[in-house]
Design a protein around this motif. Structure first.
Motif, PDB file in Angstrom:
ATOM      1  N   ARG A   1       0.820  -1.199   0.000  1.00  0.00           N
ATOM      2  CA  ARG A   1       0.000   0.000   0.000  1.00  0.00           C
ATOM      3  C   ARG A   1       0.859   1.256   0.000  1.00  0.00           C
ATOM      4  O   ARG A   1       0.601   2.213  -0.737  1.00  0.00           O
ATOM      5  CB  ARG A   1      -0.904  -0.039   1.231  1.00  0.00           C
ATOM      6  CG  ARG A   1      -1.836   1.143   1.382  1.00  0.00           C
ATOM      7  CD  ARG A   1      -2.609   1.015   2.683  1.00  0.00           C
ATOM      8  NE  ARG A   1      -3.421   2.191   2.938  1.00  0.00           N
ATOM      9  CZ  ARG A   1      -4.007   2.442   4.088  1.00  0.00           C
ATOM     10  NH1 ARG A   1      -3.864   1.593   5.106  1.00  0.00           N
ATOM     11  NH2 ARG A   1      -4.726   3.524   4.254  1.00  0.00           N
ATOM     12  N   MET A   2       1.905   1.239   0.813  1.00  0.00           N
ATOM     13  CA  MET A   2       2.812   2.382   0.874  1.00  0.00           C
ATOM     14  C   MET A   2       3.567   2.548  -0.435  1.00  0.00           C
ATOM     15  O   MET A   2       3.731   3.668  -0.944  1.00  0.00           O
ATOM     16  CB  MET A   2       3.794   2.190   2.035  1.00  0.00           C
ATOM     17  CG  MET A   2       4.737   3.354   2.246  1.00  0.00           C
ATOM     18  SD  MET A   2       3.834   4.827   2.807  1.00  0.00           S
ATOM     19  CE  MET A   2       5.203   5.956   3.115  1.00  0.00           C
ATOM     20  N   ALA A   3       4.010   1.433  -1.017  1.00  0.00           N
ATOM     21  CA  ALA A   3       4.763   1.503  -2.276  1.00  0.00           C
ATOM     22  C   ALA A   3       3.898   2.072  -3.393  1.00  0.00           C
ATOM     23  O   ALA A   3       4.357   2.889  -4.197  1.00  0.00           O
ATOM     24  CB  ALA A   3       5.280   0.116  -2.653  1.00  0.00           C
ATOM     25  N   GLY A   4       2.638   1.636  -3.455  1.00  0.00           N
ATOM     26  CA  GLY A   4       1.745   2.170  -4.471  1.00  0.00           C
ATOM     27  C   GLY A   4       1.532   3.657  -4.317  1.00  0.00           C
ATOM     28  O   GLY A   4       1.531   4.412  -5.300  1.00  0.00           O
ATOM     29  N   SER A   5       1.349   4.112  -3.084  1.00  0.00           N
ATOM     30  CA  SER A   5       1.149   5.539  -2.836  1.00  0.00           C
ATOM     31  C   SER A   5       2.382   6.346  -3.227  1.00  0.00           C
ATOM     32  O   SER A   5       2.277   7.423  -3.825  1.00  0.00           O
ATOM     33  CB  SER A   5       0.818   5.773  -1.361  1.00  0.00           C
ATOM     34  OG  SER A   5      -0.394   5.148  -1.007  1.00  0.00           O
ATOM     35  N   MET A   6       3.564   5.822  -2.908  1.00  0.00           N
ATOM     36  CA  MET A   6       4.787   6.549  -3.229  1.00  0.00           C
ATOM     37  C   MET A   6       5.026   6.584  -4.741  1.00  0.00           C
ATOM     38  O   MET A   6       5.570   7.565  -5.264  1.00  0.00           O
ATOM     39  CB  MET A   6       5.980   5.907  -2.515  1.00  0.00           C
ATOM     40  CG  MET A   6       5.921   5.998  -0.993  1.00  0.00           C
ATOM     41  SD  MET A   6       5.676   7.686  -0.388  1.00  0.00           S
ATOM     42  CE  MET A   6       7.211   8.469  -0.919  1.00  0.00           C
ATOM     43  N   ASP A   7       4.622   5.528  -5.444  1.00  0.00           N
ATOM     44  CA  ASP A   7       4.749   5.541  -6.906  1.00  0.00           C
ATOM     45  C   ASP A   7       3.889   6.642  -7.516  1.00  0.00           C
ATOM     46  O   ASP A   7       4.317   7.356  -8.436  1.00  0.00           O
ATOM     47  CB  ASP A   7       4.334   4.176  -7.487  1.00  0.00           C
ATOM     48  CG  ASP A   7       5.379   3.103  -7.240  1.00  0.00           C
ATOM     49  OD1 ASP A   7       6.528   3.466  -6.915  1.00  0.00           O
ATOM     50  OD2 ASP A   7       5.031   1.914  -7.363  1.00  0.00           O
ATOM     51  N   VAL A   8       2.679   6.778  -6.999  1.00  0.00           N
ATOM     52  CA  VAL A   8       1.785   7.825  -7.510  1.00  0.00           C
ATOM     53  C   VAL A   8       2.342   9.204  -7.185  1.00  0.00           C
ATOM     54  O   VAL A   8       2.318  10.122  -8.018  1.00  0.00           O
ATOM     55  CB  VAL A   8       0.368   7.661  -6.923  1.00  0.00           C
ATOM     56  CG1 VAL A   8      -0.517   8.835  -7.328  1.00  0.00           C
ATOM     57  CG2 VAL A   8      -0.247   6.353  -7.394  1.00  0.00           C
ATOM     58  N   ARG A   9       2.867   9.359  -5.977  1.00  0.00           N
ATOM     59  CA  ARG A   9       3.469  10.645  -5.607  1.00  0.00           C
ATOM     60  C   ARG A   9       4.647  10.975  -6.521  1.00  0.00           C
ATOM     61  O   ARG A   9       4.848  12.131  -6.904  1.00  0.00           O
ATOM     62  CB  ARG A   9       3.922  10.627  -4.149  1.00  0.00           C
ATOM     63  CG  ARG A   9       2.771  10.643  -3.155  1.00  0.00           C
ATOM     64  CD  ARG A   9       3.289  10.679  -1.725  1.00  0.00           C
ATOM     65  NE  ARG A   9       4.077  11.886  -1.471  1.00  0.00           N
ATOM     66  CZ  ARG A   9       3.543  13.063  -1.152  1.00  0.00           C
ATOM     67  NH1 ARG A   9       2.235  13.192  -1.061  1.00  0.00           N
ATOM     68  NH2 ARG A   9       4.328  14.104  -0.930  1.00  0.00           N
ATOM     69  N   GLY A  10       5.426   9.945  -6.885  1.00  0.00           N
ATOM     70  CA  GLY A  10       6.529  10.169  -7.815  1.00  0.00           C
ATOM     71  C   GLY A  10       6.039  10.600  -9.184  1.00  0.00           C
ATOM     72  O   GLY A  10       6.632  11.489  -9.817  1.00  0.00           O
ATOM     73  N   SER A  11       4.932   9.997  -9.637  1.00  0.00           N
ATOM     74  CA  SER A  11       4.376  10.377 -10.940  1.00  0.00           C
ATOM     75  C   SER A  11       3.883  11.814 -10.929  1.00  0.00           C
ATOM     76  O   SER A  11       4.081  12.562 -11.898  1.00  0.00           O
ATOM     77  CB  SER A  11       3.218   9.432 -11.304  1.00  0.00           C
ATOM     78  OG  SER A  11       3.666   8.096 -11.418  1.00  0.00           O
ATOM     79  N   ILE A  12       3.257  12.220  -9.838  1.00  0.00           N
ATOM     80  CA  ILE A  12       2.762  13.597  -9.746  1.00  0.00           C
ATOM     81  C   ILE A  12       3.927  14.576  -9.642  1.00  0.00           C
ATOM     82  O   ILE A  12       3.881  15.671 -10.214  1.00  0.00           O
ATOM     83  CB  ILE A  12       1.818  13.734  -8.539  1.00  0.00           C
ATOM     84  CG1 ILE A  12       0.570  12.887  -8.779  1.00  0.00           C
ATOM     85  CG2 ILE A  12       1.423  15.191  -8.305  1.00  0.00           C
ATOM     86  CD1 ILE A  12      -0.397  12.867  -7.623  1.00  0.00           C
ATOM     87  N   ALA A  13       4.991  14.174  -8.938  1.00  0.00           N
ATOM     88  CA  ALA A  13       6.174  15.035  -8.861  1.00  0.00           C
ATOM     89  C   ALA A  13       6.797  15.226 -10.243  1.00  0.00           C
ATOM     90  O   ALA A  13       7.222  16.332 -10.601  1.00  0.00           O
ATOM     91  CB  ALA A  13       7.188  14.442  -7.884  1.00  0.00           C
ATOM     92  N   ASP A  14       6.854  14.154 -11.026  1.00  0.00           N
ATOM     93  CA  ASP A  14       7.366  14.268 -12.397  1.00  0.00           C
ATOM     94  C   ASP A  14       6.449  15.154 -13.244  1.00  0.00           C
ATOM     95  O   ASP A  14       6.923  15.912 -14.104  1.00  0.00           O
ATOM     96  CB  ASP A  14       7.477  12.877 -13.033  1.00  0.00           C
ATOM     97  CG  ASP A  14       8.541  12.012 -12.364  1.00  0.00           C
ATOM     98  OD1 ASP A  14       9.436  12.586 -11.697  1.00  0.00           O
ATOM     99  OD2 ASP A  14       8.456  10.777 -12.492  1.00  0.00           O
ATOM    100  N   LEU A  15       5.159  15.032 -13.008  1.00  0.00           N
ATOM    101  CA  LEU A  15       4.194  15.817 -13.782  1.00  0.00           C
ATOM    102  C   LEU A  15       4.318  17.307 -13.492  1.00  0.00           C
ATOM    103  O   LEU A  15       4.341  18.140 -14.410  1.00  0.00           O
ATOM    104  CB  LEU A  15       2.774  15.345 -13.452  1.00  0.00           C
ATOM    105  CG  LEU A  15       1.629  16.106 -14.120  1.00  0.00           C
ATOM    106  CD1 LEU A  15       1.495  15.673 -15.569  1.00  0.00           C
ATOM    107  CD2 LEU A  15       0.319  15.858 -13.376  1.00  0.00           C
ATOM    108  N   THR A  16       4.414  17.650 -12.213  1.00  0.00           N
ATOM    109  CA  THR A  16       4.403  19.058 -11.819  1.00  0.00           C
ATOM    110  C   THR A  16       5.796  19.676 -11.792  1.00  0.00           C
ATOM    111  O   THR A  16       5.921  20.904 -11.778  1.00  0.00           O
ATOM    112  CB  THR A  16       3.764  19.211 -10.430  1.00  0.00           C
ATOM    113  OG1 THR A  16       4.537  18.471  -9.455  1.00  0.00           O
ATOM    114  CG2 THR A  16       2.335  18.686 -10.433  1.00  0.00           C
TER     115      THR A  16
END
Length: 352
Positions: A105-120
């Motif tokens: 669960r934590m890994a999935g959340s951090m992956d999404v946060r990484g994608s948003i960081a790359d996006l923004t």
């Protein structure tokens, strides 16, 4: 404001509901809604008990409906609290699990946060309102970049071409479509960001502001632009269009994540409030069964027997846990219905 496909941006306009009804279902404070429901029950009870023949006060002289009424209410309150505790356990079950599940669960959340960081291009905010606002800001910026690129080429073409009227018309059509798309994205995103500014999670403001960004129809519009003008788009414009679609697509899961967290938060609040309200409701019901009879409250005021007012008030108070349940469930169900489709599907006839 409506987008270029004719669909309203704000959730209220898309729903086509009466403003008062939508405010009652979604925006109004849930405690206020529960209080209003309780007052309505009290007023309706007093009017009916005093107006029907024979009146409640007359019935009490022959038999005792108070004991029957409030004995049933005691059973209902205990059963209702048990149901609420069960709901609370279901919510908490999602938070419990073995270490491996929590790690995934934590890994999935951090992956999404990484994608948003790359996006923004910046660290992902931890505040839910800022989290959504960052994605909207990126979508707005990318739509402006796309519009600027198409305008720049269209302006250059206007001065260099003229032998092929069809080509000129195609570039102008592309520019007009992109202008409308960018205007819809920028206007809607900036309005939603203004609503998100300063909104605190735990209140409904964050989720309601997110509902006012109509990302699904804008994704569909980017797909139509890419399809209808595939032969006219330059490689840079195609990349910019794909990047805009990516930012719009990421807003959907982000909004659903925040909405899910709000559901859990609201259900936990509901469970706690009902437990709080159940104790005084049980006390009132028990007192009415044990101590109140026809002679306890003699006399009348404005033609209404005092015993009728007391019984009506006690009945309304014992229904307070149920009123709280109704007020919260109305919001949760309305919100769930308005956000059934995460993809660009239109489920409302008024929005087609």
């Amino acid at each position: 404001m409506t987008d270029d496909a004719g669909t309203a941006d704000t959730m209220r306009e898309r729903a086509g509901e009466n403003r008062l009804k939508l405010w009652l279902l979604l925006r109004a404070n849930r405690l206020v809604v529960a209080g209003v429901l309780t007052v309505v029950v009290f007023v309706a009870f007093v009017i009916a008990a005093n107006g029907l023949s024979p009146s409640l006060a007359e019935k009490l002289g022959a038999k005792d409906p108070i004991e029957t009424l409030f004995s049933g209410m005691i059973t209902a309150i205990v059963t209702g609290v048990t149901l609420v505790v069960t709901i609370g356990q279901l919510v908490l079950t999602q938070e419990n699990g073995p270490l491996g599940d929590q790690r995934e669960r934590m890994a999935g959340s951090m992956d999404v946060r990484g994608s948003i960081a790359d996006l923004t291009g910046s660290p992902t905010p931890t505040d839910p309102a800022e989290f959504l606002e960052a994605i909207l800001g990126t979508a707005s910026a990318r739509s402006r970049d796309l519009r600027a690129a198409v305008r720049e080429r269209a302006s250059g073409d206007d001065t260099t071409v003229g032998d092929d009227p069809k080509a000129d018309a195609g570039v102008v059509a592309l520019r007009d479509d992109v202008d409308r798309l960018a205007e819809a994205v920028v206007g809607n995103a900036d309005a939603a960001r203004g609503s998100l500014d300063g909104a605190q999670f735990g209140t409904f403001d964050v989720v309601f502001a997110a509902l006012d960004f109509n990302y699904g129809r804008k994704i569909a519009r980017t797909e139509r632009v890419a399809s209808e003008h595939a032969a006219r788009l330059t490689e840079r414009e195609r990349v910019l269009l794909d990047e805009l679609r990516e930012s719009l697509s990421l807003f959907g899961p982000a909004r659903e994540h925040v909405k899910t967290l709000y559901f859990q938060w609201a259900l936990i609040d509901l469970s706690r409030l009902i437990c709080y309200a159940a104790v005084p409701a049980l006390i009132v019901a028990a007192v009415m069964v044990a101590a109140v009879d026809v002679g306890t409250f003699p006399g009348n005021t404005l033609g209404v027997a005092h015993v009728t007012l007391v019984v009506g008030g006690a009945f309304a108070l014992t229904l307070l846990p149920f009123a709280l349940f109704v007020s919260y469930v109305l919001r949760v169900l309305t919100l769930a219905k308005r956000t059934l489709a995460i993809e660009p599907l239109v489920l409302r006839d008024s929005a087609r």
